[in-house]
Design an enzyme around this catalytic site. Structure first.
Site, PDB file in Angstrom:
ATOM      1  N   ARG A  84      -8.871 -12.250  10.367  1.00 42.14           N
ATOM      2  CA  ARG A  84      -9.602 -13.522  10.239  1.00 42.14           C
ATOM      3  C   ARG A  84     -10.387 -13.865  11.496  1.00 42.14           C
ATOM      4  O   ARG A  84     -10.007 -13.495  12.601  1.00 42.14           O
ATOM      5  CB  ARG A  84      -8.602 -14.653  10.018  1.00 42.14           C
ATOM      6  CG  ARG A  84      -8.055 -14.718   8.647  1.00 42.14           C
ATOM      7  CD  ARG A  84      -7.383 -16.037   8.426  1.00 42.14           C
ATOM      8  NE  ARG A  84      -6.049 -16.130   9.025  1.00 42.14           N
ATOM      9  CZ  ARG A  84      -5.357 -17.251   9.088  1.00 42.14           C
ATOM     10  NH1 ARG A  84      -5.870 -18.383   8.627  1.00 42.14           N
ATOM     11  NH2 ARG A  84      -4.153 -17.267   9.602  1.00 42.14           N
ATOM     12  N   ILE A 120       0.756  -4.835   6.486  1.00 39.57           N
ATOM     13  CA  ILE A 120       0.526  -6.064   7.263  1.00 39.57           C
ATOM     14  C   ILE A 120      -0.831  -6.685   6.917  1.00 39.57           C
ATOM     15  O   ILE A 120      -1.088  -7.852   7.175  1.00 39.57           O
ATOM     16  CB  ILE A 120       0.604  -5.780   8.792  1.00 39.57           C
ATOM     17  CG1 ILE A 120       1.910  -5.054   9.161  1.00 39.57           C
ATOM     18  CG2 ILE A 120       0.485  -7.068   9.594  1.00 39.57           C
ATOM     19  CD1 ILE A 120       2.110  -4.843  10.666  1.00 39.57           C
ATOM     20  N   ARG A 153       7.993 -17.499  14.291  1.00 45.31           N
ATOM     21  CA  ARG A 153       7.197 -18.669  14.719  1.00 45.31           C
ATOM     22  C   ARG A 153       8.022 -19.942  14.564  1.00 45.31           C
ATOM     23  O   ARG A 153       8.079 -20.779  15.471  1.00 45.31           O
ATOM     24  CB  ARG A 153       5.917 -18.759  13.873  1.00 45.31           C
ATOM     25  CG  ARG A 153       4.928 -17.677  14.257  1.00 45.31           C
ATOM     26  CD  ARG A 153       3.647 -17.691  13.419  1.00 45.31           C
ATOM     27  NE  ARG A 153       2.698 -16.740  14.000  1.00 45.31           N
ATOM     28  CZ  ARG A 153       1.753 -16.111  13.320  1.00 45.31           C
ATOM     29  NH1 ARG A 153       1.613 -16.317  12.022  1.00 45.31           N
ATOM     30  NH2 ARG A 153       0.939 -15.274  13.932  1.00 45.31           N
ATOM     31  N   HIS A 177       2.685 -15.575   2.305  1.00 50.54           N
ATOM     32  CA  HIS A 177       2.232 -15.689   3.689  1.00 50.54           C
ATOM     33  C   HIS A 177       0.897 -16.413   3.662  1.00 50.54           C
ATOM     34  O   HIS A 177      -0.154 -15.824   3.647  1.00 50.54           O
ATOM     35  CB  HIS A 177       2.066 -14.293   4.284  1.00 50.54           C
ATOM     36  CG  HIS A 177       1.607 -14.308   5.712  1.00 50.54           C
ATOM     37  ND1 HIS A 177       2.327 -14.896   6.713  1.00 50.54           N
ATOM     38  CD2 HIS A 177       0.498 -13.788   6.295  1.00 50.54           C
ATOM     39  CE1 HIS A 177       1.677 -14.725   7.866  1.00 50.54           C
ATOM     40  NE2 HIS A 177       0.569 -14.065   7.631  1.00 50.54           N
TER      41      HIS A 177
HETATM   42  P1  A3D Z   1      -8.230  -5.078  13.858  1.00 54.44           P
HETATM   43  O1  A3D Z   1      -7.987  -5.082  15.317  1.00 54.44           O
HETATM   44  O2  A3D Z   1      -9.597  -5.389  13.367  1.00 54.44           O
HETATM   45  O3  A3D Z   1      -7.773  -3.652  13.289  1.00 54.44           O
HETATM   46  C1  A3D Z   1      -8.008  -3.254  11.995  1.00 54.44           C
HETATM   47  C2  A3D Z   1      -8.410  -1.787  12.036  1.00 54.44           C
HETATM   48  O4  A3D Z   1      -8.548  -1.313  10.695  1.00 54.44           O
HETATM   49  C3  A3D Z   1      -9.741  -1.525  12.741  1.00 54.44           C
HETATM   50  O5  A3D Z   1      -9.532  -0.644  13.832  1.00 54.44           O
HETATM   51  C4  A3D Z   1     -10.605  -0.889  11.651  1.00 54.44           C
HETATM   52  O6  A3D Z   1     -11.451   0.145  12.138  1.00 54.44           O
HETATM   53  C5  A3D Z   1      -9.548  -0.321  10.730  1.00 54.44           C
HETATM   54  N1  A3D Z   1     -10.017  -0.056   9.376  1.00 54.44           N
HETATM   55  C6  A3D Z   1     -10.942  -0.720   8.641  1.00 54.44           C
HETATM   56  N2  A3D Z   1     -11.097  -0.123   7.455  1.00 54.44           N
HETATM   57  C7  A3D Z   1     -10.266   0.944   7.431  1.00 54.44           C
HETATM   58  C8  A3D Z   1      -9.971   1.944   6.487  1.00 54.44           C
HETATM   59  N3  A3D Z   1     -10.599   1.989   5.293  1.00 54.44           N
HETATM   60  N4  A3D Z   1      -9.058   2.885   6.818  1.00 54.44           N
HETATM   61  C9  A3D Z   1      -8.428   2.857   8.004  1.00 54.44           C
HETATM   62  N5  A3D Z   1      -8.674   1.940   8.944  1.00 54.44           N
HETATM   63  C10 A3D Z   1      -9.574   0.995   8.652  1.00 54.44           C
HETATM   64  O7  A3D Z   1      -7.241  -6.105  13.119  1.00 54.44           O
HETATM   65  P2  A3D Z   1      -5.712  -6.458  13.511  1.00 54.44           P
HETATM   66  O8  A3D Z   1      -5.000  -5.226  13.897  1.00 54.44           O
HETATM   67  O9  A3D Z   1      -5.724  -7.640  14.409  1.00 54.44           O
HETATM   68  O10 A3D Z   1      -5.199  -6.985  12.086  1.00 54.44           O
HETATM   69  C11 A3D Z   1      -5.057  -6.084  11.008  1.00 54.44           C
HETATM   70  C12 A3D Z   1      -4.737  -6.817   9.712  1.00 54.44           C
HETATM   71  O11 A3D Z   1      -3.473  -7.478   9.824  1.00 54.44           O
HETATM   72  C13 A3D Z   1      -5.736  -7.907   9.309  1.00 54.44           C
HETATM   73  O12 A3D Z   1      -5.978  -7.835   7.913  1.00 54.44           O
HETATM   74  C14 A3D Z   1      -5.000  -9.194   9.639  1.00 54.44           C
HETATM   75  O13 A3D Z   1      -5.432 -10.283   8.854  1.00 54.44           O
HETATM   76  C15 A3D Z   1      -3.585  -8.808   9.331  1.00 54.44           C
HETATM   77  N6  A3D Z   1      -2.543  -9.640   9.934  1.00 54.44           N
HETATM   78  C16 A3D Z   1      -1.470  -9.935   9.160  1.00 54.44           C
HETATM   79  C17 A3D Z   1      -0.430 -10.689   9.670  1.00 54.44           C
HETATM   80  C18 A3D Z   1       0.740 -10.998   8.816  1.00 54.44           C
HETATM   81  O14 A3D Z   1       1.657 -11.650   9.249  1.00 54.44           O
HETATM   82  C19 A3D Z   1       0.792 -10.514   7.460  1.00 54.44           C
HETATM   83  C20 A3D Z   1      -0.488 -11.152  10.987  1.00 54.44           C
HETATM   84  C21 A3D Z   1      -1.602 -10.832  11.755  1.00 54.44           C
HETATM   85  C22 A3D Z   1      -2.632 -10.064  11.211  1.00 54.44           C
END
Ligand code: A3D
Length: 321
Positions: A84, A120, A153, A177
């Protein structure tokens, strides 16, 4: 190293990199960082490998853009997709992350169908469902991480309010969530003392407890608003690692997670946040606790919201309908 466990991380972004560091430090196994971005997972893997001599861990860490390299993984943690930005809800990520789950699910199905998969990617409850559908893995081997983070949290805020050690707080969160999640005060304890009882003893009024519940619900958004460029990653990563350790160590921990629920909590075939037993069998059981009428009603709001997202997924991808 064939004698070690193998952890594959799909998505090598902020959470993926943090997961790799934690898994290496804990020597959970050898680590493969997969991402579609070229060079980035390889670069992070090199950087992380070079922590080894300083921190003294034995773990091989490699980066890849090829799904074939996840073959034989014992645990897979999926963070692929987009996070987000300020002003976005988790649900705004649905369309783009659904297509990512399709690619990831097919990669897992082809190369590592025996893994325990922890998702996640947001919107969590819908994405874990879609990942299960696309991967075809049994439901007990695919789970979503959210409850461990949400309850961490909640526990953090409770410890601050009661001025006590976080180690003594056991906080309980149910449901999806999202902003409809259900932090359950009656099942949250501090050294075994139910929080509502301790609140009376300490003179913390109900309004203040409501504020803590509300801050918990919006805990992810609070961090997005401060970071501005993405969402939380340290606590999400450490929460997923706890789940992976429960599986690898057959710990039988009861952890709140997005598990497939059928015939409990009035839910029929949905992924939703519930207390689940994690051991060598994956999700070995879902514990159904008794809820007050208000808690049950809140849970229904939350599961209805999850169901609405699944309908939206089915509208976007006809293979899910
Ligand atoms: P970010 O640092 O953007 O990492 C996501 C990675 O996914 C990037 O390196 C992209 O290149 C890669 N990616 C995109 N498309 C693909 C694909 N098709 N195949 C493989 N890799 C790909 O994000 P983040 O690490 O901060 O967050 C990742 C996800 O976790 C997001 O959707 C967040 O919303 C989610 N999230 C969930 C929680 C929960 O508690 C559930 C908490 C925090 C974040």
């Amino acid at each position: 190293n064939a004698g070690r466990k193998k952890i594959a991380l799909i998505g090598a972004g902020m959470i993926g990199g943090t997961l790799a560091h934690l898994a290496a430090k804990k020597e959970m196994g050898d680590i493969v960082l997969f991402d579609i971005a070229e060079g980035m997972p390889q670069g992070k893997a090199l950087d992380l490998s070079q922590c080894g001599p300083v921190e003294g861990f034995d773990a091989s860490i490699t980066g890849t853009n090829d799904y074939a390299d996840i073959a034989g993984a014992d645990v897979i943690i999926v963070t692929a997709g987009v996070p987000r930005k300020p002003g976005m809800s988790r649900d705004d990520l649905l369309g783009i992350n659904l297509s990512v789950m399709k690619a990831v699910g097919e990669g897992i199905k082809t190369h590592a169908p025996d893994a325990f998969v922890i998702c996640i990617t947001n919107p969590l409850d819908a994405m874990v469902w879609a990942l299960r559908e696309f991967s075809g893995l049994p439901a007990n081997k695919v789970v979503g991480m959210a409850g461990v983070l949400d309850s961490a949290r909640f526990a953090t805020f409770l410890a601050w309010e009661f001025d006590c050690s976080v180690r003594d707080v056991n906080a309980f969160v149910l449901g999806g969530h999202g902003d409809t999640m259900v932090p359950v005060l009656s099942y949250s304890t501090i050294s075994g003392i139910p929080v509502p009882d301790l609140a009376k003893i300490k003179g913390v009024d109900a309004g203040r407890l409501d504020e803590i519940v509300d801050r918990t619900r919006k805990g992810g958004g609070e961090i997005v608003g401060l970071l501005k460029t993405g969402s939380a990653y340290y606590a999400p990563a450490t929460s997923a690692i706890a789940m992976a350790e429960a599986y690898l160590g057959d710990q039988k921990r009861i952890l709140p997670c997005a598990a497939y629920v059928e015939g409990k909590y009035g839910v029929d075939g949905l992924y939703v946040g519930v207390p689940a037993v994690i051991g060598a069998g994956g999700i070995e059981d879902v514990v159904e606790i008794e809820l007050s009428d208000e808690e049950a009603a809140n849970l229904k709001v939350s599961t209805d919201a999850v169901e609405e997202l699944l309908e939206a997924c089915k509208g976007l991808d006809s293979s899910l309908a």
